[in-house]
Design a protein around this motif. Structure first.
Motif, PDB file in Angstrom:
ATOM      1  N   LEU A  77       0.814  -1.214   0.000  1.00 20.28           N
ATOM      2  CA  LEU A  77       0.000   0.000   0.000  1.00 20.28           C
ATOM      3  C   LEU A  77       0.843   1.257   0.000  1.00 20.28           C
ATOM      4  CD1 LEU A  77      -3.110  -0.701   2.261  1.00 20.28           C
ATOM      5  CD2 LEU A  77      -2.845  -0.964  -0.210  1.00 20.28           C
ATOM      6  N   TYR A  78       2.003   1.213   0.641  1.00 17.90           N
ATOM      7  CA  TYR A  78       2.863   2.402   0.666  1.00 17.90           C
ATOM      8  C   TYR A  78       3.303   2.759  -0.749  1.00 17.90           C
ATOM      9  CZ  TYR A  78       6.834   5.459   1.476  1.00 17.90           C
ATOM     10  OH  TYR A  78       7.709   6.516   1.430  1.00 17.90           O
ATOM     11  N   ARG A  79       3.769   1.778  -1.504  1.00 19.68           N
ATOM     12  CA  ARG A  79       4.216   2.052  -2.873  1.00 19.68           C
ATOM     13  C   ARG A  79       3.065   2.532  -3.754  1.00 19.68           C
ATOM     14  NH1 ARG A  79       8.164  -3.216  -3.856  1.00 19.68           N
ATOM     15  NH2 ARG A  79       9.798  -2.587  -2.385  1.00 19.68           N
ATOM     16  N   LEU A  80       1.897   1.943  -3.576  1.00 19.24           N
ATOM     17  CA  LEU A  80       0.751   2.380  -4.366  1.00 19.24           C
ATOM     18  C   LEU A  80       0.333   3.799  -3.980  1.00 19.24           C
ATOM     19  CD1 LEU A  80      -1.460  -0.847  -4.472  1.00 19.24           C
ATOM     20  CD2 LEU A  80       0.172  -0.005  -6.181  1.00 19.24           C
ATOM     21  N   ALA A  81       0.388   4.113  -2.694  1.00 18.06           N
ATOM     22  CA  ALA A  81       0.054   5.473  -2.257  1.00 18.06           C
ATOM     23  C   ALA A  81       1.011   6.480  -2.872  1.00 18.06           C
ATOM     24  CB  ALA A  81       0.080   5.555  -0.735  1.00 18.06           C
ATOM     25  N   GLN A  82       2.291   6.147  -2.922  1.00 15.24           N
ATOM     26  CA  GLN A  82       3.275   7.036  -3.557  1.00 15.24           C
ATOM     27  C   GLN A  82       2.954   7.195  -5.039  1.00 15.24           C
ATOM     28  OE1 GLN A  82       4.745   8.432  -0.696  1.00 15.24           O
ATOM     29  NE2 GLN A  82       6.612   8.375  -1.905  1.00 15.24           N
ATOM     30  N   ARG A  83       2.610   6.112  -5.695  1.00 14.28           N
ATOM     31  CA  ARG A  83       2.352   6.148  -7.135  1.00 14.28           C
ATOM     32  C   ARG A  83       1.165   7.049  -7.468  1.00 14.28           C
ATOM     33  NH1 ARG A  83       3.734   2.353 -11.245  1.00 14.28           N
ATOM     34  NH2 ARG A  83       2.478   2.677 -13.122  1.00 14.28           N
ATOM     35  N   TYR A  84       0.126   6.985  -6.645  1.00 13.43           N
ATOM     36  CA  TYR A  84      -1.089   7.728  -6.960  1.00 13.43           C
ATOM     37  C   TYR A  84      -1.275   8.976  -6.110  1.00 13.43           C
ATOM     38  CZ  TYR A  84      -1.951   3.576  -9.681  1.00 13.43           C
ATOM     39  OH  TYR A  84      -1.824   2.552 -10.593  1.00 13.43           O
ATOM     40  N   SER A  85      -0.185   9.449  -5.497  1.00 15.83           N
ATOM     41  CA  SER A  85      -0.173  10.725  -4.769  1.00 15.83           C
ATOM     42  C   SER A  85      -1.277  10.782  -3.714  1.00 15.83           C
ATOM     43  CB  SER A  85      -0.315  11.901  -5.752  1.00 15.83           C
ATOM     44  OG  SER A  85       0.709  11.869  -6.710  1.00 15.83           O
ATOM     45  N   THR A  86      -1.394   9.696  -2.943  1.00 13.33           N
ATOM     46  CA  THR A  86      -2.393   9.637  -1.892  1.00 13.33           C
ATOM     47  C   THR A  86      -1.763   9.044  -0.637  1.00 13.33           C
ATOM     48  OG1 THR A  86      -4.662   8.930  -1.388  1.00 13.33           O
ATOM     49  CG2 THR A  86      -3.320   7.399  -2.669  1.00 13.33           C
ATOM     50  N   THR A  87      -2.567   8.503   0.274  1.00 16.80           N
ATOM     51  CA  THR A  87      -2.050   7.979   1.537  1.00 16.80           C
ATOM     52  C   THR A  87      -2.424   6.511   1.708  1.00 16.80           C
ATOM     53  OG1 THR A  87      -4.030   8.519   2.827  1.00 16.80           O
ATOM     54  CG2 THR A  87      -2.347  10.260   2.589  1.00 16.80           C
ATOM     55  N   VAL A  88      -1.646   5.816   2.532  1.00 19.20           N
ATOM     56  CA  VAL A  88      -1.953   4.424   2.846  1.00 19.20           C
ATOM     57  C   VAL A  88      -3.323   4.321   3.507  1.00 19.20           C
ATOM     58  CG1 VAL A  88      -1.289   2.467   4.312  1.00 19.20           C
ATOM     59  CG2 VAL A  88       0.456   3.703   2.993  1.00 19.20           C
ATOM     60  N   ASP A  89      -3.610   5.227   4.451  1.00 20.01           N
ATOM     61  CA  ASP A  89      -4.902   5.198   5.135  1.00 20.01           C
ATOM     62  C   ASP A  89      -6.068   5.293   4.159  1.00 20.01           C
ATOM     63  OD1 ASP A  89      -3.828   4.878   7.618  1.00 20.01           O
ATOM     64  OD2 ASP A  89      -4.380   6.855   8.376  1.00 20.01           O
ATOM     65  N   LEU A  90      -5.940   6.182   3.178  1.00 12.09           N
ATOM     66  CA  LEU A  90      -7.037   6.354   2.227  1.00 12.09           C
ATOM     67  C   LEU A  90      -7.209   5.104   1.364  1.00 12.09           C
ATOM     68  CD1 LEU A  90      -8.105   9.530   0.421  1.00 12.09           C
ATOM     69  CD2 LEU A  90      -7.941   7.429  -0.897  1.00 12.09           C
ATOM     70  N   LEU A  91      -6.108   4.546   0.852  1.00  7.15           N
ATOM     71  CA  LEU A  91      -6.210   3.325   0.054  1.00  7.15           C
ATOM     72  C   LEU A  91      -6.841   2.192   0.852  1.00  7.15           C
ATOM     73  CD1 LEU A  91      -2.841   3.151  -1.938  1.00  7.15           C
ATOM     74  CD2 LEU A  91      -5.121   3.642  -2.836  1.00  7.15           C
ATOM     75  N   PHE A  92      -6.423   2.061   2.108  1.00  2.00           N
ATOM     76  CA  PHE A  92      -6.991   1.022   2.974  1.00  2.00           C
ATOM     77  C   PHE A  92      -8.477   1.296   3.229  1.00  2.00           C
ATOM     78  CE2 PHE A  92      -7.685  -0.633   7.399  1.00  2.00           C
ATOM     79  CZ  PHE A  92      -7.622  -1.991   7.066  1.00  2.00           C
ATOM     80  N   GLY A  93      -8.808   2.552   3.456  1.00  2.00           N
ATOM     81  CA  GLY A  93     -10.177   2.915   3.798  1.00  2.00           C
ATOM     82  C   GLY A  93     -11.169   2.731   2.677  1.00  2.00           C
ATOM     83  N   ILE A  94     -10.750   2.908   1.415  1.00  2.00           N
ATOM     84  CA  ILE A  94     -11.686   2.765   0.289  1.00  2.00           C
ATOM     85  C   ILE A  94     -11.734   1.328  -0.232  1.00  2.00           C
ATOM     86  CG2 ILE A  94     -11.377   5.175  -0.332  1.00  2.00           C
ATOM     87  CD1 ILE A  94      -9.741   4.290  -2.752  1.00  2.00           C
ATOM     88  N   ASN A  95     -10.999   0.437   0.420  1.00  2.00           N
ATOM     89  CA  ASN A  95     -11.020  -0.981   0.058  1.00  2.00           C
ATOM     90  C   ASN A  95     -11.411  -1.804   1.284  1.00  2.00           C
ATOM     91  OD1 ASN A  95      -9.918  -1.494  -2.850  1.00  2.00           O
ATOM     92  ND2 ASN A  95      -8.638   0.148  -2.009  1.00  2.00           N
ATOM     93  N   PRO A  96     -12.697  -1.793   1.643  1.00  2.00           N
ATOM     94  CA  PRO A  96     -13.134  -2.432   2.890  1.00  2.00           C
ATOM     95  C   PRO A  96     -12.928  -3.947   2.914  1.00  2.00           C
ATOM     96  CG  PRO A  96     -15.020  -1.770   1.564  1.00  2.00           C
ATOM     97  CD  PRO A  96     -13.817  -1.154   0.932  1.00  2.00           C
ATOM     98  N   GLN A  97     -12.619  -4.545   1.768  1.00  2.00           N
ATOM     99  CA  GLN A  97     -12.344  -5.988   1.753  1.00  2.00           C
ATOM    100  C   GLN A  97     -11.012  -6.318   2.422  1.00  2.00           C
ATOM    101  OE1 GLN A  97     -11.926  -3.949  -0.769  1.00  2.00           O
ATOM    102  NE2 GLN A  97     -10.441  -4.652  -2.277  1.00  2.00           N
ATOM    103  N   LEU A  98     -10.161  -5.291   2.639  1.00  2.00           N
ATOM    104  CA  LEU A  98      -8.866  -5.520   3.283  1.00  2.00           C
ATOM    105  C   LEU A  98      -9.044  -5.536   4.795  1.00  2.00           C
ATOM    106  CD1 LEU A  98      -6.535  -3.175   1.180  1.00  2.00           C
ATOM    107  CD2 LEU A  98      -6.854  -5.652   0.930  1.00  2.00           C
ATOM    108  N   ALA A  99      -8.453  -6.533   5.440  1.00  2.00           N
ATOM    109  CA  ALA A  99      -8.538  -6.634   6.900  1.00  2.00           C
ATOM    110  C   ALA A  99      -7.355  -5.965   7.588  1.00  2.00           C
ATOM    111  CB  ALA A  99      -8.604  -8.108   7.319  1.00  2.00           C
ATOM    112  N   ASP A 100      -6.247  -5.817   6.869  1.00  7.23           N
ATOM    113  CA  ASP A 100      -5.020  -5.286   7.463  1.00  7.23           C
ATOM    114  C   ASP A 100      -4.258  -4.551   6.370  1.00  7.23           C
ATOM    115  OD1 ASP A 100      -2.290  -5.028   8.320  1.00  7.23           O
ATOM    116  OD2 ASP A 100      -2.597  -6.625   9.783  1.00  7.23           O
ATOM    117  N   PRO A 101      -3.838  -3.294   6.602  1.00  4.86           N
ATOM    118  CA  PRO A 101      -3.125  -2.551   5.558  1.00  4.86           C
ATOM    119  C   PRO A 101      -1.789  -3.173   5.175  1.00  4.86           C
ATOM    120  CG  PRO A 101      -3.087  -1.356   7.636  1.00  4.86           C
ATOM    121  CD  PRO A 101      -4.049  -2.476   7.807  1.00  4.86           C
ATOM    122  N   GLY A 102      -1.274  -4.037   6.025  1.00  3.53           N
ATOM    123  CA  GLY A 102      -0.009  -4.689   5.720  1.00  3.53           C
ATOM    124  C   GLY A 102      -0.156  -6.003   4.994  1.00  3.53           C
TER     125      GLY A 102
END
Length: 265
Positions: free
Chosen positions: A75-100
């Motif tokens: 998620l960290y690399r994806l957040a960097q790629r799309y100029s956003t945050t790990v929290d936001l990526l995790f939050g908009i994908n409720p199917q994820l149980a753990d950001p790691g």
């Protein structure tokens, strides 16, 4: 403005992949993948792809862009790629149980849309019309075949990050598109009791929409979705303007988590 409709997949080529197998997997076509990613002479031999290349694959469907997780992604690399945050990526994908914990071949919703180059475009022009830094466009398209910061080609498709802050992202309307009364304003937000706000002003400084409330489906610390029809309190006096989506601080009432979306009238 050629924003591409459909369901888009950001896919990293793996050993053994062929354009035919990728097209069949995602319900697309070899011709569309070739055009979208400049997989044709003089840039490459027909059908030639290499592991590690990042392709945009599109099929008919709801406007949405998903990242297909490849080995080494997090998620960290994806957040960097799309100029956003790990929290936001995790939050908009409720199917994820753990950001790691994300797994190869998972499909994650990402805050991005797809733009198809037309004659006369430059990267600076594309970034400017969507109201974003050129660096954000460059980061989102790293490892794309046929991608060059200096020369772009009609028909090639770019990933464009959506406007976001740490706690708010706007999925609709897309930046640089026309809005009217009733246009859908939608996205995700993390805010106290799910309460956020929006307002619209045109380029002349006329307030088109006074500050108005939006209620997300969930309150913080979760990210809730929101979707409302835009209202106009006044007619625009210019052809361009800005849509602001934000929250207000519980301490002093100041604007926080501001997201600005360039719009046309």
């Amino acid at each position: 403005m050629p924003i591409v409709s459909g369901m888009h997949f950001v896919y990293t080529v793996q050993p053994g992949d062929t354009l035919f197998s990728i097209a069949r997997r995602f319900g697309s076509s070899v011709a569309d993948i070739e055009s979208a990613n400049a997989l044709y002479p003089p840039f490459t031999d027909p059908g030639l792809i290499f592991p590690g290349q990042v392709l945009i694959v599109t099929r008919p469907g709801t406007n949405q862009t998903s990242q297909v997780i490849a080995p080494g992604d997090n998620l960290y690399r994806l957040a960097q790629r799309y100029s956003t945050t790990v929290d936001l990526l995790f939050g908009i994908n409720p199917q994820l149980a753990d950001p790691g914990l994300i797994y190869v071949n998972d499909q994650l919703l990402i805050p991005a849309f797809v733009y198809q180059v037309e004659t006369g475009d430059t990267l600076n022009k594309i970034a400017s019309q969507f109201g974003m830094p050129l660096s954000d466009v460059l980061k989102a398209n790293e490892q794309r075949p046929g991608f060059s910061p200096d020369v772009i080609y009609p028909g090639y498709r770019f990933l464009i990050p959506l406007p976001s802050s740490a706690n708010i992202v706007v999925f609709s309307p897309f930046p640089g598109t026309q809005i009217t009364r009733g246009t859908k304003l939608a996205g995700f937000a993390r805010a106290f009791e799910g309460a956020i706000l929006y307002k619209i002003a045109d380029a002349n400084g006329t307030t088109v929409t006074n500050e108005a409330p939006i209620q997300a489906s969930e309150g913080g610390p979760a990210f809730g979705s929101y979707s409302i029809p835009i209202k106009f309190d006044r007619n625009p006096t210019a052809q361009t303007g800005e849509l602001w989506v934000y929250a207000r601080s519980a301490n002093d009432g100041s604007i926080i988590d501001l997201v600005k979306v360039r719009v046309l009238f």
